[in-house]
Design an enzyme around this catalytic site. Sequence first.
Site, PDB file in Angstrom:
ATOM      1  N   LYS A 259      25.795  -1.768   4.773  1.00  0.00           N
ATOM      2  CA  LYS A 259      25.716  -3.223   4.952  1.00  0.00           C
ATOM      3  C   LYS A 259      27.043  -3.893   4.574  1.00  0.00           C
ATOM      4  O   LYS A 259      28.094  -3.361   4.878  1.00  0.00           O
ATOM      5  CB  LYS A 259      24.530  -3.771   4.150  1.00  0.00           C
TER       6      LYS A 259
ATOM      7  N   SER B  40      13.420   1.168   1.721  1.00  0.00           N
ATOM      8  CA  SER B  40      13.283   1.627   0.345  1.00  0.00           C
ATOM      9  C   SER B  40      13.123   3.145   0.216  1.00  0.00           C
ATOM     10  O   SER B  40      12.359   3.632  -0.618  1.00  0.00           O
ATOM     11  CB  SER B  40      12.137   0.899  -0.360  1.00  0.00           C
TER      12      SER B  40
ATOM     13  N   GLU C 195      18.233  -7.131   9.625  1.00  0.00           N
ATOM     14  CA  GLU C 195      19.041  -8.283   9.175  1.00  0.00           C
ATOM     15  C   GLU C 195      19.763  -8.953  10.337  1.00  0.00           C
ATOM     16  O   GLU C 195      20.025 -10.151  10.306  1.00  0.00           O
ATOM     17  CB  GLU C 195      20.006  -7.815   8.076  1.00  0.00           C
TER      18      GLU C 195
ATOM     19  N   GLU D 197      11.724   0.460  10.794  1.00  0.00           N
ATOM     20  CA  GLU D 197      11.955  -0.108   9.466  1.00  0.00           C
ATOM     21  C   GLU D 197      11.090  -1.355   9.297  1.00  0.00           C
ATOM     22  O   GLU D 197      11.461  -2.441   9.743  1.00  0.00           O
ATOM     23  CB  GLU D 197      13.423  -0.511   9.304  1.00  0.00           C
TER      24      GLU D 197
ATOM     25  N   ASN E 199      23.320   3.138   5.521  1.00  0.00           N
ATOM     26  CA  ASN E 199      23.763   1.832   5.997  1.00  0.00           C
ATOM     27  C   ASN E 199      24.296   1.059   4.787  1.00  0.00           C
ATOM     28  O   ASN E 199      23.513   0.627   3.947  1.00  0.00           O
ATOM     29  CB  ASN E 199      22.562   1.116   6.649  1.00  0.00           C
TER      30      ASN E 199
HETATM   31  P1  PGA Z   1      16.838  -0.237   1.970  1.00  0.00           P
HETATM   32  O1  PGA Z   1      17.443  -0.692   3.367  1.00  0.00           O
HETATM   33  O2  PGA Z   1      16.914   1.267   1.930  1.00  0.00           O
HETATM   34  O3  PGA Z   1      17.709  -0.891   0.938  1.00  0.00           O
HETATM   35  O4  PGA Z   1      15.423  -0.715   1.918  1.00  0.00           O
HETATM   36  C1  PGA Z   1      17.153   0.014   4.540  1.00  0.00           C
HETATM   37  C2  PGA Z   1      17.902  -0.606   5.697  1.00  0.00           C
HETATM   38  O5  PGA Z   1      18.122  -1.825   5.671  1.00  0.00           O
HETATM   39  O6  PGA Z   1      18.283   0.083   6.650  1.00  0.00           O
END
Ligand code: PGA
Length: 251
Positions: A11, A215, A100, A171, A9
């Site tokens: 983003k 993470s 988000e 998540e 992802n």
């Molecule tokens: P991250 O994000 O791996 O940076 O923790 C995961 C996500 O938002 O899908």
Amino acid sequence: MPRKLMAANWKMFKTWEEACQTARELVVAVRKDLPDDREVLLCPPFTALRGVSEMLSRQEGFYLGGQNFYPAEQGAFTGEINPDQLLDAGCTYALVGHSERRHVIGEKNGFLASKVAFGLKKGLKVILCIGETLEERKQGEVQSVLHRQLEQGLQHISSATSPEDLAVAYEPVWAIGTGETAGPPEIEHAHNLVRDKLKSILNQAEQIRILYGGSVKPDNTASIISLDNVDGVLVGGSSLSAEKFSQIVLA
Ligand code: PGA
């Protein structure tokens, strides 16, 4: 056994050119060694979908996904994108209800339920993202939060929904972008809760893929992916680098 889904992802990161470059490097790093039981999904920003789609075309096991869409055919929805437009840009998958979207943009379960149903109806494979906040975990509400998000998020779909068309990403909000990963016992516990709840909603719940996100990094992927009921990962930060994400895909 369904194939493990290794999803990136991106983003709101990367220009068109940067996204294409990362996708190209990733394909080169991974394609020869990609095991038959894994598939790779890239969710770049909308502006880069078409470009990344070209990088992935004719690459066995690589798929493109949108990070979001609006549940309507078309119309006066300034700033939104519809499932047909995602499909037209080369997408097979789409995320719905990423943390988000829920916590920054304010999307609620009822609205997300219309997206899940509409996306499926339009022929997208939908990944519904769920997860508790730190506060909810401290209050002992993990089970009730996950159950509610699943019950409400899946309320408009048929119990006969094909397991290939739907996935769930667990998540925990407190583990996204914080460097903090849920430990194996927490992940296994949450994924078992999700599996059990899915069994009460869908006929073929055993086959639905449940991804872990929060993470995920090259050095913790192997231990996460081998846990019971973990059928893939959804990766933010560590997916922005082709080198790191290729290690995750092959871990
Ligand atoms: P991250 O994000 O791996 O940076 O923790 C995961 C996500 O938002 O899908």
